[in-house]
Design a protein around this motif. Structure first.
Motif, PDB file in Angstrom:
ATOM      1  N   PRO A  42      16.361  61.134 -43.114  1.00 33.28           N
ATOM      2  CA  PRO A  42      15.683  61.880 -42.007  1.00 33.28           C
ATOM      3  C   PRO A  42      15.851  63.171 -42.007  1.00 33.28           C
ATOM      4  O   PRO A  42      15.125  63.968 -41.548  1.00 33.28           O
ATOM      5  N   ASP A  43      17.322  63.690 -42.411  1.00 29.91           N
ATOM      6  CA  ASP A  43      17.537  65.053 -42.430  1.00 29.91           C
ATOM      7  C   ASP A  43      16.677  65.772 -43.384  1.00 29.91           C
ATOM      8  O   ASP A  43      16.460  67.261 -43.278  1.00 29.91           O
ATOM      9  N   LEU A  44      16.092  65.095 -44.286  1.00 29.37           N
ATOM     10  CA  LEU A  44      15.310  65.808 -45.418  1.00 29.37           C
ATOM     11  C   LEU A  44      13.714  66.151 -44.878  1.00 29.37           C
ATOM     12  O   LEU A  44      13.015  66.893 -45.649  1.00 29.37           O
ATOM     13  N   LYS A  45      13.442  65.808 -43.667  1.00 26.52           N
ATOM     14  CA  LYS A  45      12.190  65.917 -43.027  1.00 26.52           C
ATOM     15  C   LYS A  45      11.829  67.476 -42.969  1.00 26.52           C
ATOM     16  O   LYS A  45      10.902  68.051 -42.702  1.00 26.52           O
ATOM     17  N   ASP A  46      13.201  67.921 -42.441  1.00 30.58           N
ATOM     18  CA  ASP A  46      13.099  69.275 -41.991  1.00 30.58           C
ATOM     19  C   ASP A  46      14.354  69.884 -42.459  1.00 30.58           C
ATOM     20  O   ASP A  46      15.076  70.098 -41.534  1.00 30.58           O
ATOM     21  N   ILE A  47      14.635  70.290 -43.459  1.00 27.22           N
ATOM     22  CA  ILE A  47      15.897  70.711 -43.999  1.00 27.22           C
ATOM     23  C   ILE A  47      16.239  72.057 -43.392  1.00 27.22           C
ATOM     24  O   ILE A  47      17.427  71.955 -43.055  1.00 27.22           O
ATOM     25  N   ILE A  48      15.167  73.114 -43.253  1.00 26.82           N
ATOM     26  CA  ILE A  48      15.658  74.345 -42.751  1.00 26.82           C
ATOM     27  C   ILE A  48      16.063  73.912 -41.152  1.00 26.82           C
ATOM     28  O   ILE A  48      17.343  74.615 -40.857  1.00 26.82           O
ATOM     29  N   ARG A  49      15.493  73.362 -40.303  1.00 27.92           N
ATOM     30  CA  ARG A  49      16.023  73.169 -39.067  1.00 27.92           C
ATOM     31  C   ARG A  49      17.278  72.217 -39.029  1.00 27.92           C
ATOM     32  O   ARG A  49      18.425  72.647 -38.174  1.00 27.92           O
ATOM     33  N   ASN A  50      17.511  71.322 -39.763  1.00 27.86           N
ATOM     34  CA  ASN A  50      18.689  70.576 -39.841  1.00 27.86           C
ATOM     35  C   ASN A  50      20.028  70.991 -40.486  1.00 27.86           C
ATOM     36  O   ASN A  50      21.044  70.577 -40.227  1.00 27.86           O
ATOM     37  N   TYR A  51      19.778  72.257 -41.215  1.00 24.41           N
ATOM     38  CA  TYR A  51      20.839  72.725 -41.913  1.00 24.41           C
ATOM     39  C   TYR A  51      21.086  74.148 -41.452  1.00 24.41           C
ATOM     40  O   TYR A  51      21.290  75.047 -42.182  1.00 24.41           O
ATOM     41  N   SER A  52      20.459  74.606 -40.166  1.00 27.22           N
ATOM     42  CA  SER A  52      20.702  76.044 -39.707  1.00 27.22           C
ATOM     43  C   SER A  52      21.332  76.085 -38.537  1.00 27.22           C
ATOM     44  O   SER A  52      21.121  77.121 -37.731  1.00 27.22           O
ATOM     45  N   ARG A  53      22.377  75.485 -38.284  1.00 27.60           N
ATOM     46  CA  ARG A  53      22.920  75.445 -37.149  1.00 27.60           C
ATOM     47  C   ARG A  53      24.380  76.211 -37.253  1.00 27.60           C
ATOM     48  O   ARG A  53      24.959  75.715 -38.064  1.00 27.60           O
ATOM     49  N   GLY A  54      24.605  77.219 -36.488  1.00 27.03           N
ATOM     50  CA  GLY A  54      25.997  77.792 -36.673  1.00 27.03           C
ATOM     51  C   GLY A  54      26.314  78.315 -37.961  1.00 27.03           C
ATOM     52  O   GLY A  54      25.414  79.318 -38.779  1.00 27.03           O
ATOM     53  N   ASN A  55      27.387  77.743 -38.768  1.00 28.64           N
ATOM     54  CA  ASN A  55      27.665  78.211 -40.077  1.00 28.64           C
ATOM     55  C   ASN A  55      27.178  77.129 -40.983  1.00 28.64           C
ATOM     56  O   ASN A  55      27.222  77.475 -42.288  1.00 28.64           O
ATOM     57  N   ASP A  56      26.276  76.318 -40.543  1.00 22.59           N
ATOM     58  CA  ASP A  56      25.829  75.584 -41.547  1.00 22.59           C
ATOM     59  C   ASP A  56      24.624  76.050 -42.529  1.00 22.59           C
ATOM     60  O   ASP A  56      24.176  76.955 -42.086  1.00 22.59           O
ATOM     61  N   VAL A  57      24.619  75.748 -43.790  1.00 20.65           N
ATOM     62  CA  VAL A  57      23.937  76.445 -44.803  1.00 20.65           C
ATOM     63  C   VAL A  57      23.444  75.528 -45.685  1.00 20.65           C
ATOM     64  O   VAL A  57      24.066  74.383 -46.098  1.00 20.65           O
ATOM     65  N   PHE A  58      22.009  75.398 -46.026  1.00 19.51           N
ATOM     66  CA  PHE A  58      21.425  74.942 -47.162  1.00 19.51           C
ATOM     67  C   PHE A  58      21.069  75.568 -48.469  1.00 19.51           C
ATOM     68  O   PHE A  58      20.234  76.507 -48.196  1.00 19.51           O
ATOM     69  N   LEU A  59      21.929  75.482 -49.517  1.00 15.65           N
ATOM     70  CA  LEU A  59      21.615  76.711 -50.724  1.00 15.65           C
ATOM     71  C   LEU A  59      20.770  75.913 -51.697  1.00 15.65           C
ATOM     72  O   LEU A  59      20.680  74.539 -51.900  1.00 15.65           O
TER      73      LEU A  59
END
Length: 154
Positions: A42-59
């Motif tokens: 389910p996290d892949l449905k909205d990668i940017i929103r799910n991996y943009s909290r605090g120091n979280d990053v999706f590269l």
């Protein structure tokens, strides 16, 4: 293939590349499992929103305008990060891109002040288990399906 590693641009995901990153990960999962169950991702449905909290990053790693690798860093606890969603496009494997991505994620973890990193992978994915061990991760514990790794950061 050092030239490929030098030509790859690793950067935070943007909307322009979100669908390509999602597809790269799903293709890899389907290849590994032989099928795809979207309910597990389910996290892949909205990668940017799910991996943009605090120091979280999706590269993402770009070869020109093509997404060829992915990786994410999320907060596990106050002092630990978690590596997730590591994937390399099949045509670009064994070129050092996973190592390059992991090094970038480790640098982000140090910048975030994490003292350790955790990750997990399926026990049957021998190439992944071998890769993470080579990269300094140690098996913390195993269950019947997964190996759970930890790495202390300098």
């Amino acid at each position: 293939m050092k030239d490929l590693r030098q030509s790859i641009q690793i950067k935070p995901i943007t909307e322009q590349f979100e669908e390509a990153a999602r597809q790269l990960i799903l293709d890899g999962l389907e290849e590994r499992f032989g099928f795809l169950d979207h309910s597990f991702n389910p996290d892949l449905k909205d990668i940017i929103r799910n991996y943009s909290r605090g120091n979280d990053v999706f590269l993402i790693g770009l070869a020109g305008n093509e997404v060829v690798c992915t990786g994410a860093l999320t907060r596990e606890s106050g002092t630990a990060g978690r590596i997730q969603r590591m994937s390399v496009k099949k045509s670009h494997r064994r070129t050092g891109l996973a190592e390059l991505m992991l090094q970038k994620l480790e640098a982000k973890a140090r910048q975030a002040g994490y003292g350790s990193l955790m990750l997990e992978t399926n026990n049957e994915w021998h190439s992944a288990v071998s890769f993470y061990t080579k990269m300094g991760f140690e098996v913390d514990w195993k269950d019947e399906e997964r190996s759970h790794f930890v790495k202390k950061l300098d």
